[in-house]
Design a protein around this motif. Structure first.
Motif, PDB file in Angstrom:
ATOM      1  N   ILE A   1       0.687  -1.156  -0.182  1.00  0.00           N
ATOM      2  CA  ILE A   1       0.005   0.024  -0.158  1.00  0.00           C
ATOM      3  C   ILE A   1       0.778   1.234  -0.170  1.00  0.00           C
ATOM      4  O   ILE A   1       0.473   2.022  -0.786  1.00  0.00           O
ATOM      5  N   LEU A   2       2.139   1.245   0.506  1.00  0.00           N
ATOM      6  CA  LEU A   2       2.740   2.186   0.804  1.00  0.00           C
ATOM      7  C   LEU A   2       3.626   2.703  -0.510  1.00  0.00           C
ATOM      8  O   LEU A   2       3.968   3.744  -0.942  1.00  0.00           O
ATOM      9  N   ILE A   3       3.963   1.485  -1.008  1.00  0.00           N
ATOM     10  CA  ILE A   3       4.625   1.762  -2.457  1.00  0.00           C
ATOM     11  C   ILE A   3       3.615   2.368  -3.464  1.00  0.00           C
ATOM     12  O   ILE A   3       4.212   3.319  -4.099  1.00  0.00           O
ATOM     13  N   GLY A   4       2.574   2.028  -3.313  1.00  0.00           N
ATOM     14  CA  GLY A   4       1.440   2.707  -4.163  1.00  0.00           C
ATOM     15  C   GLY A   4       1.455   4.194  -3.769  1.00  0.00           C
ATOM     16  O   GLY A   4       1.457   5.134  -4.586  1.00  0.00           O
ATOM     17  N   GLU A   5       1.503   4.296  -2.174  1.00  0.00           N
ATOM     18  CA  GLU A   5       1.142   5.658  -1.813  1.00  0.00           C
ATOM     19  C   GLU A   5       2.394   6.428  -2.294  1.00  0.00           C
ATOM     20  O   GLU A   5       2.306   7.715  -2.585  1.00  0.00           O
TER      21      GLU A   5
END
Lengths: 513, 513
Positions: A444-448
């Motif tokens: 999720i954080l790589i996306g963010e």
């Protein structure tokens, strides 16, 4: 009797028969009272966030509170995150925190912290008992507060001397305050709006997503042309075949705005007006257009089912047949993808299972593919504080008396926060299957991060990547007494899931995704 | 530049070059700024209490703060317990908490919590930055607060929009406030007392237990006949051969009262007046007789070494030779006992090692048997919030640049709170040896329970026993990438410890006790 004994007897008299515990020195008289008084099931968690998460999962299935037992301010802090999630799920919890003796506190011993201030920031009700004869009275008030609609965190702080002092008085059951009644004007207004055939969305949450609530909402939708949607996260939602195939609010603000664009009116039924999880530069906080009108049919603490029933009555809505979700999908094959996992879950899920969903970004589209699963209750991560899944599953299994299979769809990064829950699953021999989504990153954080504008470089990846070394979930689970195996294809995953559903106790499938 | 970039550059300009992180969505601009700015070592912890415990261990060895990076109120809460321990150790930490955008917060999104109130209850300094151009200014003030003697928790809350907005201004280094000077009157009074040959105990903590402080205290003791003792727990204490073989305050109130009975005066040098960890029915809170007089030579925030030097000067105390601790013990054999483990540690500990002691009840007598160990620094659990050992060891190893072996003497129940730290030890390939004391119970609590008056029955044991199932620490450690082996005798333990000391990376010995 001493205060501790009056506490246990009052809890039992007030319908609390399960205590999730991680005790310390200042709680030894409570532990002794539990030992001497039959009737309370005590379940140990090896870290406090496991304890509070179990209490949340318990409430979501039992619809009545369990108690916790935590040790001083730092113990409460350790359990704070899952109390936060429980607060967002509107779960009722009798949160008991032992603390230093009243006369010892001014000496500022090492473990002293501002327990009350910590408790206040996550609880609807907080009281520190000042003497043994008030323990029973305060415990009954605490249970009452926890049972206040829709469900509240009620924290009782017990200095150790009020536990060991004599003079305890058992307090009788205090009935919970009446659920605030249906707002007739809101029902009238809703009926007018729906009769006008305006473009209305009924946004459902809380009791409105029970089988009964959904059915009434569906009748209203059929009678009025309104559309239905449910919150992105739900404390407990009835799903699967025989239930209304409800769409979820999307997580992303862009998709949410798009999904809500067709509606001139959003009518909240136990839900809050949709707001983004996080702010992003240049994006709005509200997930609906500024021209959309928000109406409240039923606030979270009101009786949403009664409000829906009144509305259906005004509209003369007939009982409408629940639409068929179509054929149950077959087991998927090949490399794991979100769609294939959802399909496989739909194919295999046993009747009346409990699904705990902390799949985070991997599971955003699970609903679409699981409408045809067997009837089941789904529990979501409500407060965004990751690490809820495994403890919630454990508490839900206990609430169901071990008679319903619990399937946890669990992201790996989130699982690491509260992996100790697996040990409790083993100790209590609970029917918990965990599908551990091992992607070895905070995806999720790589996306963010990418949304910030660039691909992460080595320093950023150092904080977003869970590989190097890879976590071996088979070892972690078996190290805590839970049998486990790894799957790299959907066929392997399906076989392991299916065989786990035939077991009595827990099992973990590490699905490499 | 944006606020996040000004944050990173200000931290670097203010001497902060290590960031222990567990970021989330609202911190992505900070992560991006770290990615774009060389010079900051970023270390990921898989749960926030690992992050804050690493920052504590780092300060205790480096004597300068590292920064943390935590995600919103619940992330701060997850890391609260080890911030509490750090506060009790008087460690300086630049505690950075990302939070919702200022304009998003009023919408009460799911993860919103009262971050400031949580921060206040564990920090000496808290500020929420309101706009991008204040980020640098506030970060410099935060570092200054963390470096305020003796060391403080300083929490900077950064709404996400102040990170992404343009207008950041890098702030230059702010020198820490001067250490409060020695109190001349206190030194005079202390000198008079010691010249009178009264029965005086110098109770040492903080800087008074550094090599220099101990040496001066020993000189004073030799010149005056005063006795020396150190706090039961110490943030960092220099021990082993060549250092003064100092006695610790006992943990138990009965033993402490007995140990302090001979003294008419207790002179505090960086220490607090001794108080019991917990109250017990019929026992006093203070661990000294009501007739004992308490004097303060140096408060924790003052320069204890300077105070001791001034006192030694007034007394005309000569440099006294440090007494020999005797022969270094040999490796013990047979079944593990506390004494045998302490002996074996003394026999094998490498020169200049760091010992992290979270052995809880098992290790109460370790000091007696380890005076003859190689010179080493010992770090204790200061705040009583268990789960400090593994994170602290990890942070201490990083502070020492991987050049000093870290030996953690770690109780199993406590280890379970923050076992995720092992993964960081593996990822950073740190020279950490853990001796995991696997007794499979909360032994301290079984002792405390018996003090309540009876042997624990089955319900109580359900909450005090960690067996059923046994935790398999070899699997848990290897599951996180740390090699491990089990020892059931002291010979096996010694062999594994010795061979681990020759490694570069981490190793865990599960010692079944």
């Amino acid at each position: 009797m001493n205060g501790a004994k009056s506490l246990v007897e009052t809890l039992l008299a007030n319908g609390i028969d399960t205590c999730f515990a991680n005790p310390g020195t200042s709680e030894m008289h409570f532990v002794a009272a539990l030992d001497q008084t039959p009737g309370m099931r005590c379940v140990l968690g090896l870290q406090e966030n496991v304890v509070t998460g179990m209490a949340d999962g318990y409430w979501r299935m039992a619809r009545r509170p369990a108690s916790t037992l935590l040790h001083c301010g730092p113990g409460l802090a350790n359990g704070f995150a899952n109390l936060h999630n429980a607060r967002r799920a509107q779960s009722g919890i009798v949160n008991i925190v032992g603390d230093h003796a009243t006369y010892h506190r001014p000496y500022d011993p090492p473990l002293a912290a501002d327990t009350e201030s910590l408790a206040r920031s996550v609880s609807a009700w907080v009281r520190t008992t000042d003497q043994a004869r008030h323990v029973g009275r305060d415990a009954a008030a605490c249970v009452q507060a926890a049972r206040t609609s829709p469900g509240q965190i009620a924290t009782l702080i017990l200095p150790s001397n009020v536990s060991w002092d004599e003079g305890g008085i058992v307090a009788a059951d205090l009935p919970p305050p009446a659920v605030p009644s249906v707002d007739a004007a809101a029902v009238d207004q809703a009926a007018r709006l729906l009769r006008d055939r305006a473009k209305v969305l009924l946004l459902l949450a809380g009791d409105a997503v029970t089988v009964e609530g959904q059915g009434l909402a569906w009748d209203i939708a059929q009678a009025s042309g309104a559309r239905l949607m449910v919150d992105y996260v739900n404390g407990t939602i009835a799903r699967g075949s025989g239930r209304v195939p409800l769409e979820r609010m999307p997580y992303s603000t862009d998709l949410a705005l798009e999904a809500l664009a067709p509606f001139e009116h959003i009518m909240l039924v136990g839900a809050k007006a949709p707001v983004a999880f996080f702010a992003y530069p240049g994006k709005p906080s509200a997930q609906y257009a500024s021209t959309t009108q928000i109406h409240v049919l039923s606030r979270p603490e009101q009786d949403a089912v009664a409000a829906l029933r009144a509305l259906a009555g005004q509209l003369g809505a007939k009982r409408a047949p629940i639409p068929s979700p179509g054929e149950r999908p077959s087991i998927a094959s090949g490399a794991p993808t979100p769609e294939r996992l959802a399909q496989t879950v739909a194919a295999l899920l046993p009747e009346n299972a409990i699904v705990v969903d902390e799949s985070v970004s991997f599971g955003r589209g699970f609903y679409r593919h699981t409408h045809a699963a067997a009837p089941s209750d789904w529990l979501h991560l409500t407060g965004g504080a990751i690490g809820a899944g495994l403890p919630m599953a454990t508490g839900a299994a206990i609430a169901a008396g071990g008679r319903r299979r619990v399937l946890t769809l669990q992201a790996d990064g989130s699982a690491m926060y509260t992996l100790q829950a697996l040990w409790t699953q083993a100790r209590e021999n609970l029917p918990c299957t965990t599908v551990l989504l091992s992607n070895r990153k905070y995806n999720i954080l790589i996306g963010e991060y990418k949304a910030v504008g660039a691909a992460p470089g080595p320093t950023a990846m150092q904080m977003l990547d869970l590989g190097n070394p890879d976590l071996d979930w088979v070892k972690l689970a078996t190290g805590m007494g839970v049998e486990a195996a790894r799957a790299e294809t959907m066929e392997q995953c399906a076989e392991l899931m299916a065989s786990s559903f035939r077991r009595e106790g827990p099992f973990l499938v590490e699905l490499v995704v």
